[in-house]
Design a protein around this motif. Structure first.
Motif, PDB file in Angstrom:
ATOM      1  N   GLU A 128      39.546  26.276  62.282  1.00  0.00           N
ATOM      2  CA  GLU A 128      39.148  27.389  61.419  1.00  0.00           C
ATOM      3  C   GLU A 128      39.591  28.704  62.050  1.00  0.00           C
ATOM      4  OE1 GLU A 128      35.099  28.299  59.105  1.00  0.00           O
ATOM      5  OE2 GLU A 128      34.946  28.692  61.264  1.00  0.00           O
ATOM      6  N   GLN A 129      40.201  29.574  61.230  1.00  0.00           N
ATOM      7  CA  GLN A 129      40.649  30.881  61.702  1.00  0.00           C
ATOM      8  C   GLN A 129      39.644  31.961  61.282  1.00  0.00           C
ATOM      9  OE1 GLN A 129      43.472  31.069  63.686  1.00  0.00           O
ATOM     10  NE2 GLN A 129      43.340  28.837  63.475  1.00  0.00           N
ATOM     11  N   ILE A 133      38.547  32.205  54.256  1.00  0.00           N
ATOM     12  CA  ILE A 133      37.693  32.646  53.153  1.00  0.00           C
ATOM     13  C   ILE A 133      37.188  31.424  52.400  1.00  0.00           C
ATOM     14  CG2 ILE A 133      37.597  33.913  50.970  1.00  0.00           C
ATOM     15  CD1 ILE A 133      39.847  35.669  52.033  1.00  0.00           C
ATOM     16  N   TYR A 134      35.896  31.395  52.148  1.00  0.00           N
ATOM     17  CA  TYR A 134      35.297  30.312  51.363  1.00  0.00           C
ATOM     18  C   TYR A 134      34.553  30.923  50.179  1.00  0.00           C
ATOM     19  CZ  TYR A 134      36.034  28.325  55.975  1.00  0.00           C
ATOM     20  OH  TYR A 134      36.594  27.966  57.182  1.00  0.00           O
ATOM     21  N   LEU A 161      31.620  33.449  55.135  1.00  0.00           N
ATOM     22  CA  LEU A 161      32.476  33.850  56.237  1.00  0.00           C
ATOM     23  C   LEU A 161      32.768  32.648  57.123  1.00  0.00           C
ATOM     24  CD1 LEU A 161      30.541  37.130  57.098  1.00  0.00           C
ATOM     25  CD2 LEU A 161      32.739  36.972  55.911  1.00  0.00           C
ATOM     26  N   PRO A 162      33.758  32.744  58.010  1.00  0.00           N
ATOM     27  CA  PRO A 162      33.971  31.655  58.964  1.00  0.00           C
ATOM     28  C   PRO A 162      32.685  31.315  59.699  1.00  0.00           C
ATOM     29  CG  PRO A 162      35.793  33.197  59.063  1.00  0.00           C
ATOM     30  CD  PRO A 162      34.771  33.815  58.148  1.00  0.00           C
ATOM     31  N   GLY A 163      32.467  30.012  59.898  1.00  0.00           N
ATOM     32  CA  GLY A 163      31.220  29.566  60.494  1.00  0.00           C
ATOM     33  C   GLY A 163      30.133  29.279  59.466  1.00  0.00           C
ATOM     34  N   HIS A 215      38.626  40.014  51.269  1.00  0.00           N
ATOM     35  CA  HIS A 215      39.320  38.819  50.792  1.00  0.00           C
ATOM     36  C   HIS A 215      40.791  39.063  50.464  1.00  0.00           C
ATOM     37  CE1 HIS A 215      35.017  38.466  49.095  1.00  0.00           C
ATOM     38  NE2 HIS A 215      35.022  38.064  50.349  1.00  0.00           N
ATOM     39  N   THR A 216      41.371  40.111  51.036  1.00  0.00           N
ATOM     40  CA  THR A 216      42.803  40.370  50.844  1.00  0.00           C
ATOM     41  C   THR A 216      43.479  40.541  52.202  1.00  0.00           C
ATOM     42  OG1 THR A 216      42.601  42.786  50.755  1.00  0.00           O
ATOM     43  CG2 THR A 216      42.345  41.570  48.671  1.00  0.00           C
ATOM     44  N   THR A 217      44.801  40.461  52.184  1.00  0.00           N
ATOM     45  CA  THR A 217      45.587  40.713  53.387  1.00  0.00           C
ATOM     46  C   THR A 217      45.814  42.213  53.530  1.00  0.00           C
ATOM     47  OG1 THR A 217      46.713  38.594  53.103  1.00  0.00           O
ATOM     48  CG2 THR A 217      47.770  40.204  54.537  1.00  0.00           C
TER      49      THR A 217
END
Length: 287
Positions: A128-129, A133-134, A161-163, A215-217
């Motif tokens: 996981e980075q 995004i989930y 979020l991650p985690g 949620h965007t780059t």
């Protein structure tokens, strides 16, 4: 309100330059502005609730009552989203990074959706980075029996979020329950944590900027700020848009986007990627 709480709320804003300008100019926010900043820019659900409760304790009268309703509705949303009925499913979206492929999975329950996330990484043998995004969308299943009537299937949405930490949760039937309104924001005078907040000017006209909304780059652009007035958004023309790459400078403003000020960071020209530096240089030399 205690200065320590005000400073903590301002610290939630992503833009370092904006926070510095707020401090340097001693810019003052109203109580409803501070509530709106906490609600809109808290990094996750738990932090949002924590600060809302601190604000609730510091407010009085109508604003205190509204903040109490806002907290209660946020808690109801989470409970409602997790609660599963027989005719409901959860659609899980996994993106390893914002611009990555949208992996989608239908899950029979909220718990099943959560369990799918580590299984995804196990299956594809990857880690996981921090940019993962989930999104979980709760949907109603349409059976079509009897005298069934049309209804939209999307009931609510959650971002993790991650985690697995909850970033935000929304249940559409409850979205405006705290305000007691229909969601029609035109000419509305109700207290609302979703209101636009006016921020001080902190960006030079035609300066290069980096911006990243949730949620965007991250992207790069040119800020248009000719009148240097406070505002809610920054007008930005992306440096990699067709208008810029084709040097169509007469129509450049038509390519602008409205980016909320807290998501914008001024940068130096040398901080731009090499190809975008050339585009920026050409634009500056022609205006």
């Amino acid at each position: 309100m205690e200065q320590a709480l005000c400073k903590r709320i301002v610290s939630l804003l992503p833009s370092k330059a904006l926070k510095q300008e707020i401090e340097n100019s001693a810019f003052v926010f109203s109580d409803i502005d501070l509530l709106s900043i906490a609600f809109q820019y808290a990094p996750d659900y738990d932090t949002r609730l924590e600060i809302l409760k601190l604000l609730e304790a510091s407010f009085e009268g109508e604003l205190k009552a509204y903040t109490s309703r806002l907290i209660e509705v946020q808690q109801r949303m989470l409970a409602s989203f997790i609660k599963h009925e027989d005719n409901e499913i959860y659609e899980l979206h996994i993106k390893e990074k914002p611009e990555g492929y949208d992996n989608r999975y239908l899950c029979a329950s909220y718990d099943a959706a959560l369990k799918m996330i580590p299984l995804f990484y196990q299956e594809y043998e990857c880690e996981e980075q921090g940019s993962a995004i989930y999104e979980i969308t709760k949907r109603r299943v349409f059976y079509g029996g009897g005298k069934a009537l049309f209804s939209e299937d999307e009931l609510g949405d959650m971002f993790l979020l991650p985690g697995g930490k909850i970033e935000s949760v929304d249940v559409w039937d409850l979205e405006h329950a705290a305000e007691g309104c229909s969601g029609n924001c035109y000419c509305c005078s109700r207290l609302c944590a979703r209101k636009d907040v006016i921020f001080p000017d902190f960006i030079e006209h035609y300066s290069p900027v980096k911006y990243k909304t949730p949620h965007t780059t991250a992207a790069y652009g040119i800020a248009f700020n000719e009148d240097h007035s406070p505002g809610t958004d920054v007008y930005i023309v992306p440096l990699d848009c067709t208008t810029m790459r084709c040097h169509d400078y007469e129509n450049i403003f038509n390519a602008h986007e409205h980016i909320p000020a807290p998501f914008v960071e001024p940068v130096q020209e040398e901080d731009l990627p090499t190809d975008l530096q050339k585009i920026y240089d050409d634009f500056i030399s022609k205006i």
